[in-house]
Design a protein around this motif. Structure first.
Motif, PDB file in Angstrom:
ATOM      1  N   VAL A 193     -21.267   1.688   4.556  1.00 43.09           N
ATOM      2  CA  VAL A 193     -19.959   1.135   4.194  1.00 43.09           C
ATOM      3  C   VAL A 193     -19.598   1.609   2.788  1.00 43.09           C
TER       4      VAL A 193
ATOM      5  N   ARG B  66       0.816  -1.232   0.000  1.00 43.20           N
ATOM      6  CA  ARG B  66       0.000   0.000   0.000  1.00 43.20           C
ATOM      7  C   ARG B  66       0.841   1.270   0.000  1.00 43.20           C
TER       8      ARG B  66
ATOM      9  N   ASP C 116     -18.153   3.583   7.652  1.00 40.05           N
ATOM     10  CA  ASP C 116     -16.882   2.944   7.310  1.00 40.05           C
ATOM     11  C   ASP C 116     -16.439   3.523   5.972  1.00 40.05           C
TER      12      ASP C 116
HETATM   13  C1  LIG Z   1      -9.967  -1.368   2.843  1.00 38.57           C
HETATM   14  C2  LIG Z   1     -11.279  -1.337   3.538  1.00 38.57           C
HETATM   15  C3  LIG Z   1     -11.445  -1.966   4.783  1.00 38.57           C
HETATM   16  C4  LIG Z   1     -10.340  -2.738   5.433  1.00 38.57           C
HETATM   17  O1  LIG Z   1      -9.324  -1.884   5.831  1.00 38.57           O
HETATM   18  P1  LIG Z   1      -7.909  -2.495   6.285  1.00 38.57           P
HETATM   19  O2  LIG Z   1      -7.204  -1.311   6.829  1.00 38.57           O
HETATM   20  O3  LIG Z   1      -7.310  -3.073   5.064  1.00 38.57           O
HETATM   21  O4  LIG Z   1      -8.196  -3.528   7.312  1.00 38.57           O
HETATM   22  C5  LIG Z   1     -12.683  -1.898   5.395  1.00 38.57           C
HETATM   23  N1  LIG Z   1     -13.720  -1.247   4.812  1.00 38.57           N
HETATM   24  C6  LIG Z   1     -13.595  -0.631   3.610  1.00 38.57           C
HETATM   25  C7  LIG Z   1     -14.789   0.056   3.017  1.00 38.57           C
HETATM   26  C8  LIG Z   1     -12.375  -0.656   2.930  1.00 38.57           C
HETATM   27  O5  LIG Z   1     -12.246  -0.052   1.741  1.00 38.57           O
END
Ligand SMILES: *Cc1c(COP(=O)(O)O)cnc(C)c1O
Length: 463
Positions: free
Chosen positions: A224, A96, A257
């Protein structure tokens, strides 16, 4: 038969090899035990080759070359730096976000020394690691408080476990995503003991859909980010502020999220709009979570910002202890956040520098490469990656190298030191200057010229 015996007799002895200067140097580097093992293993293989009548160079020089190679390979860590010439800025498989100079220096500063991870210098007694970065995150996002965890997946699990366990969480059917690596929202819910209540349809969810699903078991409305896919056409999601107003009206929590979580408006780069972290907080979400190593451009982390009273509850949950981050993460994160505070993120944070690189400058770099190693410069697209900004990309200029076998040429680039990761097209290998760090250019060009030469020789054009 005699022939074989002759060959076996010609094998160099362990003692002779051990007295060799080159072997003495290897012993200094790797230990007597490892070198002895390497010698014995190689001689054993040579013996078997002879008995099987296979070709094997048993000269002393050949044995020494092989054991040197074996020892070196044995110490090659599986985690190594590479050159990313794919043009995918936040490349999940390639670690990343590369960190800024300041973030690297900050990690280095605390890595080999005792530090104030859990020590309050004013009081001279035990402090909490949870204070680090919290003030910066409050200032930058407008949230009341913050907590930093191991990654965003952990952040989501902690939120659901701490405030929605045994309760219902309402989520739009359009957001029941798999983010990658098998990380699926419904599975996370189940793991945390929350009950998933899906509303709306795949393409359209309205605020009435949420309202109709609310009952006395409901704890939360969860939004999300659709992450790595994008819906086009007849689609609808309620505006953020409508979702948070609905949650408030029914006494529910609202959680966003964000996935990538950016502090910078991506539209400034001709990219699609992503709600910034500040936008989400301003829209009234109680908790907002995002990754540290996507559009923030920092270390792997999961950051939750939001209402102080809720963050306090998260801090007290036993999972918070299991998901906490170490001193290196805090050091890198603080330095990364300070770039935003100083308004220098676009210049100092590598992913933003890459996203903001001018097409002319990328083209000039590609031309410079072409002049040195051959190939031609063509138009192409770079992507942001990391599950952020799906379906939107950036115009770029690529170095295209036509080769007999692009797959084999790319495999050769991966064997370089440091390995180069390129894009493979039908009849050519493509290299995007956007994601190649300036300090890696010399290594890249060396790997390219070496391989281009090999490829020419295969085609006989040098003969
Ligand atoms: C990438 C992502 C995650 C996971 O994040 P990590 O830091 O890789 O654990 C969770 N939710 C969404 C919407 C994401 O894009």
């Amino acid at each position: 038969m005699n022939d074989k015996r002759d060959w076996l007799r010609k094998l160099p002895s362990v003692d002779r090899l051990l007295s060799h200067d080159r072997v003495q140097n290897l012993i200094k580097e790797y230990s007597h035990r490892l070198v002895l093992e390497a010698i014995r293993d190689d001689l054993e293989l040579a013996r078997r080759s002879i008995l099987a009548k296979q070709n094997c160079d048993i000269s002393e020089a050949a044995v020494l070359d092989r054991i040197t190679h074996e020892l070196r390979m044995g110490f090659q860590p599986s985690l190594r730096p590479v050159i990313n010439a794919t043009g995918v800025v936040i490349h999940t498989n390639l670690g990343r976000a590369p960190l800024s100079q300041a973030a690297q220096a900050a990690m280095n500063a605390v890595a080999g020394r005792y530090n104030t991870l859990e020590y309050d210098l004013d009081e001279g007694e035990r402090g909490s690691r949870l204070v680090h970065a919290a003030k910066l995150l409050r200032g930058l996002t407008g949230a009341e408080d913050a907590i930093v965890l191991n990654n965003n997946a952990a952040a989501l699990i902690l939120i659901l476990s701490a405030v929605a366990s045994d309760r219902e969480v309402i989520i739009s059917r359009g957001q029941l995503v798999e983010i990658g690596g098998g990380f699926r929202i419904p599975a996370i819910m189940q793991e945390s003991g929350a009950t998933l209540v899906e509303v709306g349809t795949t393409n359209r969810t309205r605020i009435d859909d949420y309202e109709a699903a609310v009952n006395e078991q409901t704890a939360m409305l969860l939004r999300v980010h659709s992450s790595n896919f994008r819906q086009l056409g007849f689609v609808e999601q309620p505006p953020l502020s409508q979702l948070t107003a609905c949650a408030r009206q029914y006494g529910l929590l609202s959680v966003d999220d964000l996935g990538s979580g950016t502090l910078i408006d991506t539209r400034a780069f001709g990219l699609a709009y992503e709600p910034t972290i500040q936008d989400s907080i301003a829209a009234g979400f109680d908790l907002v979570c995002f990754s540290g190593d996507k559009l923030l451009g920092g270390p792997q982390a999961g950051i939750i910002v939001g209402k102080a009273e809720l963050i306090a509850r998260l801090k007290r949950h036993p999972l918070a202890r299991a998901m906490r981050v170490d001193k290196l993460t805090y050091a890198a994160l603080i330095a990364t956040l300070q770039h935003y505070l100083r308004d220098e993120a676009l210049q100092q944070i590598p992913i933003w520098r890459m996203i903001g690189r001018e097409l002319d400058e990328i083209g000039a770099t590609a031309e410079r490469w072409a002049a040195q190693v051959g190939g031609k410069v063509v138009d192409g697209r770079s992507t942001v990656g990391g599950g952020s900004l799906p379906g939107t990309d950036l115009p770029t200029r690529l170095l295209a190298i036509a080769v007999a076998s692009p797959a084999r040429f790319a495999a050769g680039l991966r064997q370089a030191d440091p390995p180069v990761i390129a894009r493979v097209a039908k009849s050519q290998v493509l290299l995007d200057p956007r994601t190649v760090l300036p300090e890696q250019e010399a290594d890249l060009l060396r790997a390219l010229s070496r391989l281009a030469l090999d490829d020419d020789q295969e085609k006989g054009s040098l003969s």
